[in-house]
Design a protein around this motif. Sequence first.
Motif, mmCIF file in Angstrom:
data_model
loop_
_atom_site.group_PDB
_atom_site.id
_atom_site.type_symbol
_atom_site.label_atom_id
_atom_site.label_comp_id
_atom_site.label_asym_id
_atom_site.label_seq_id
_atom_site.Cartn_x
_atom_site.Cartn_y
_atom_site.Cartn_z
ATOM 1 N N THR A 1 -14.770 -1.524 -14.140
ATOM 2 C CA THR A 1 -13.643 -2.100 -14.867
ATOM 3 C C THR A 1 -13.392 -3.558 -14.488
ATOM 4 N N LYS A 2 -13.866 -3.979 -13.319
ATOM 5 C CA LYS A 2 -13.709 -5.372 -12.880
ATOM 6 C C LYS A 2 -15.059 -5.849 -12.341
ATOM 7 N N THR A 3 -15.934 -6.208 -13.273
ATOM 8 C CA THR A 3 -17.309 -6.546 -12.904
ATOM 9 C C THR A 3 -17.415 -7.817 -12.069
ATOM 10 N N ASP A 4 -16.383 -8.658 -12.083
ATOM 11 C CA ASP A 4 -16.421 -9.895 -11.306
ATOM 12 C C ASP A 4 -15.720 -9.770 -9.948
ATOM 13 N N ALA A 5 -15.286 -8.570 -9.589
ATOM 14 C CA ALA A 5 -14.589 -8.362 -8.312
ATOM 15 C C ALA A 5 -15.536 -8.600 -7.143
ATOM 16 N N ILE A 6 -15.027 -9.220 -6.109
ATOM 17 C CA ILE A 6 -15.807 -9.488 -4.899
ATOM 18 C C ILE A 6 -15.755 -8.256 -4.005
ATOM 19 N N ARG A 7 -16.918 -7.778 -3.595
ATOM 20 C CA ARG A 7 -17.001 -6.586 -2.740
ATOM 21 C C ARG A 7 -16.649 -6.928 -1.306
ATOM 22 N N ILE A 8 -16.089 -5.934 -0.612
ATOM 23 C CA ILE A 8 -15.840 -6.060 0.818
ATOM 24 C C ILE A 8 -16.553 -4.912 1.521
ATOM 25 N N THR A 9 -16.809 -5.112 2.805
ATOM 26 C CA THR A 9 -17.468 -4.083 3.602
ATOM 27 C C THR A 9 -16.423 -3.151 4.210
ATOM 28 N N ALA A 10 -16.899 -2.033 4.732
ATOM 29 C CA ALA A 10 -16.002 -1.100 5.419
ATOM 30 C C ALA A 10 -15.343 -1.793 6.606
ATOM 31 N N GLU A 11 -16.093 -2.617 7.309
ATOM 32 C CA GLU A 11 -15.536 -3.334 8.459
ATOM 33 C C GLU A 11 -14.443 -4.307 8.023
ATOM 34 N N GLN A 12 -14.641 -4.991 6.911
ATOM 35 C CA GLN A 12 -13.609 -5.893 6.399
ATOM 36 C C GLN A 12 -12.356 -5.106 6.023
ATOM 37 N N PHE A 13 -12.545 -3.929 5.412
ATOM 38 C CA PHE A 13 -11.393 -3.092 5.069
ATOM 39 C C PHE A 13 -10.636 -2.717 6.335
ATOM 40 N N ARG A 14 -11.358 -2.261 7.356
ATOM 41 C CA ARG A 14 -10.713 -1.886 8.631
ATOM 42 C C ARG A 14 -9.914 -3.050 9.208
ATOM 43 N N GLU A 15 -10.502 -4.231 9.167
ATOM 44 C CA GLU A 15 -9.834 -5.415 9.716
ATOM 45 C C GLU A 15 -8.560 -5.733 8.935
ATOM 46 N N ILE A 16 -8.628 -5.667 7.618
ATOM 47 C CA ILE A 16 -7.459 -5.938 6.784
ATOM 48 C C ILE A 16 -6.380 -4.884 7.034
ATOM 49 N N ALA A 17 -6.757 -3.620 6.965
ATOM 50 C CA ALA A 17 -5.788 -2.532 7.161
ATOM 51 C C ALA A 17 -5.147 -2.599 8.545
ATOM 52 N N GLY A 18 -5.927 -2.971 9.533
ATOM 53 C CA GLY A 18 -5.414 -3.050 10.896
ATOM 54 C C GLY A 18 -4.543 -4.257 11.174
ATOM 55 N N SER A 19 -4.540 -5.210 10.252
ATOM 56 C CA SER A 19 -3.784 -6.444 10.477
ATOM 57 C C SER A 19 -2.346 -6.371 9.974
ATOM 58 N N VAL A 20 -2.001 -5.276 9.288
ATOM 59 C CA VAL A 20 -0.665 -5.137 8.702
ATOM 60 C C VAL A 20 -0.074 -3.772 9.042
ATOM 61 N N GLN A 21 1.227 -3.651 8.846
ATOM 62 C CA GLN A 21 1.928 -2.388 9.097
ATOM 63 C C GLN A 21 2.121 -1.568 7.834
ATOM 64 N N ILE A 22 1.839 -2.155 6.673
ATOM 65 C CA ILE A 22 2.005 -1.443 5.407
ATOM 66 C C ILE A 22 0.700 -0.724 5.036
ATOM 67 N N PRO A 23 0.774 0.313 4.192
ATOM 68 C CA PRO A 23 -0.431 1.051 3.814
ATOM 69 C C PRO A 23 -1.430 0.185 3.052
ATOM 70 N N ALA A 24 -2.711 0.395 3.322
ATOM 71 C CA ALA A 24 -3.796 -0.263 2.601
ATOM 72 C C ALA A 24 -4.530 0.802 1.792
ATOM 73 N N VAL A 25 -4.595 0.600 0.491
ATOM 74 C CA VAL A 25 -5.220 1.548 -0.423
ATOM 75 C C VAL A 25 -6.550 0.969 -0.892
#
Length: 98
Positions: free
Chosen positions: A25-49
């Motif tokens: 649905t978003k062919t131009d979206a930039i992919r992230i790695t699992a490690e990048q997701f972990r880093e983002i989710a771990g940097s905030v107190q709110i839920p990361a979906v």
Amino acid sequence: VEQARLAEQSGADYLGVGAVFPSPTKTDAIRITAEQFREIAGSVQIPAVAIGGISRENISTLHGIGAAGAAVVSAVFGAADIEQAAAEMKGLAGGIVS
């Protein structure tokens, strides 16, 4: 991480983080790695979906990355039986929540 922190400081109550897989649905979206997701989710107190190209075939690979859930579009609305697909994805998503 900087964008996630800024969103939280600006009042966001959750983050949509991705694309974790190529998205039909978003062919131009930039992919992230699992490690990048972990880093983002771990940097905030709110839920990361997790969002982006999530399907019944790949949702289990998101286990352990810190996702509070998964947002899906094509996996449900592209199915012949939308109600069944939604129920299946809901069950599978329960297995990834960290």
